[in-house]
Design a protein around this motif. Structure first.
Motif, short mmCIF file in Angstrom:
data_model
loop_
_atom_site.label_atom_id
_atom_site.label_comp_id
_atom_site.label_asym_id
_atom_site.label_seq_id
_atom_site.Cartn_x
_atom_site.Cartn_y
_atom_site.Cartn_z
N ASP A 127 -4.86 9.77 -0.97
CA ASP A 127 -6.07 9.27 -1.64
C ASP A 127 -6.36 7.81 -1.29
O ASP A 127 -7.37 7.26 -1.72
CB ASP A 127 -5.97 9.46 -3.16
CG ASP A 127 -4.74 8.80 -3.75
OD1 ASP A 127 -3.69 8.81 -3.10
OD2 ASP A 127 -4.82 8.26 -4.87
N LEU A 128 -5.46 7.19 -0.50
CA LEU A 128 -5.71 5.82 -0.05
C LEU A 128 -6.09 5.78 1.44
O LEU A 128 -6.17 4.71 2.03
CB LEU A 128 -4.48 4.93 -0.30
CG LEU A 128 -4.12 4.73 -1.77
CD1 LEU A 128 -2.86 3.89 -1.91
CD2 LEU A 128 -5.27 4.09 -2.55
N LEU A 156 -4.59 3.48 6.07
CA LEU A 156 -4.48 3.35 4.61
C LEU A 156 -5.20 2.09 4.17
O LEU A 156 -5.08 1.04 4.82
CB LEU A 156 -3.00 3.27 4.21
CG LEU A 156 -2.14 4.50 4.51
CD1 LEU A 156 -0.67 4.18 4.30
CD2 LEU A 156 -2.55 5.67 3.63
N GLU A 164 -6.29 -0.24 0.59
CA GLU A 164 -6.33 -0.48 -0.86
C GLU A 164 -6.97 -1.84 -1.05
O GLU A 164 -6.42 -2.86 -0.63
CB GLU A 164 -4.93 -0.43 -1.48
CG GLU A 164 -5.01 -0.41 -2.99
CD GLU A 164 -3.74 0.13 -3.64
OE1 GLU A 164 -3.88 0.85 -4.64
OE2 GLU A 164 -2.64 -0.17 -3.16
N ILE A 183 0.86 -1.20 0.00
CA ILE A 183 0.00 0.00 0.00
C ILE A 183 0.89 1.24 0.00
O ILE A 183 1.63 1.47 0.96
CB ILE A 183 -0.92 0.06 1.23
CG1 ILE A 183 -1.71 -1.23 1.41
CG2 ILE A 183 -1.88 1.25 1.13
CD1 ILE A 183 -2.67 -1.19 2.59
#
Length: 296
Positions: free
Chosen positions: A60-61, A71, A73, A55
């Motif tokens: 934006d994550l 975080l 993804e 990751i």
């Protein structure tokens, strides 16, 4: 005006390791922080999962921001990244690969200091590429429910932070910091996370903060005038300094060091996140520059 900008990118000279417990899971976690190639930034690798997914540490994550920055993804998550991200940014490390054998980075003592010690021991290695800065070119502000963040152009990365709590021990605290290696190590890295003691108990009942203890959280007494921790506070204004530590870590998810002056009032992870999204949605307010471009 003299700045503390560095022309080159840096990574670690050798790997660094830290072992501790996850603040929310209460489980033991080991992380390894490894050198990484130029322009790769910071990334997290979940070594406990079969495919060892990676990751990238990017705004934006960011998924959840309740009590920590997480975080996400796909199905993969790494939580409580803010203190380690602040340390990497504060010590001027641009590229690193962080392995984590659980779903959150260990809380250590609630501050960034154990990470600072590990990374200083590992040392820095200068890389053959210029560092790219995210330079603020015009002011931008974000406000929500009495909280606000504003950024203005500056030759350095400066933060002015004000917090306001009803507790007599805190009330209103203000701190100004220029974010460079020396100042981060001397004045910010040791500030610990904090909470009201009954909040911590409530979190435990809800299956959160299971790793929280007086070893890693400054617990504010029921009377609001003292802390339960035996050693007391590390600084009289440890609370606002910790908010700056969190802000440095969350701002590092911009992916490049910011050149600008951030003024934050009553800030927290969700505010930082909303602010970064607004910043990147307004590309007329910033550009990318290197030291050699600024010299011309």
């Amino acid at each position: 005006m003299e700045t503390t900008l560095e022309q080159h990118q840096y990574t670690l000279r050798q790997p660094a390791f830290c072992t501790g417990i996850g603040l929310h899971s209460g489980q033991k976690v080991r992380i390894g922080i490894y050198p990484a190639p130029v322009d790769s930034g910071i990334s997290f690798v979940r070594t406990d999962l079969s495919r060892q997914p990676v990751i990238p540490a990017r705004y934006d994550l960011v998924g959840a921001t309740m009590l920590a920055t997480r975080l996400s993804e796909g199905q993969t998550q790494v939580s409580t990244v803010e203190h380690l991200m602040a340390t990497l940014r504060g010590l001027g490390i641009d590229n690193a690969r962080v392995t984590v054998d659980n779903r959150e980075v260990p809380i250590m003592d609630g501050s960034a200091w154990p990470f600072v010690e590990a990374l200083q021991q590992a040392g820095r290695s200068r890389q053959d590429a210029e560092r790219r800065y995210l330079r603020i070119t015009k002011p931008l502000e974000y406000r929500e429910k009495g909280k606000s963040m504003r950024v203005e152009p500056d030759d350095d990365f400066n933060i002015s932070c004000t917090i306001d709590f009803e507790a007599d021990l805190i009330k209103t605290q203000h701190y100004d910091a220029t974010v460079n290696r020396r100042n981060f190590i001397d004045n910010i890295a040791k500030a610990r996370t904090f909470g009201y003691v009954e909040q911590v108990e409530e979190l435990w009942q809800n299956g959160l903060a299971l790793g929280g203890s007086l070893d890693n959280v400054v617990a504010i007494h029921w009377n609001r005038r003292s802390v339960l921790n035996e050693g007391g506070l590390r600084y009289q204004d440890e609370f606002v300094r910790h908010k700056i530590l969190d802000l440095i870590g969350d701002a590092a998810l911009a992916g490049a060091p910011i050149l600008g002056h951030i003024t934050a009032t009553c800030s927290g992870h969700s505010l930082h996140q909303a602010f970064l999204r607004k910043l990147f949605a307004n590309p007329d307010c910033w550009d990318y520059v290197t030291c050699s471009q600024m010299a011309h």
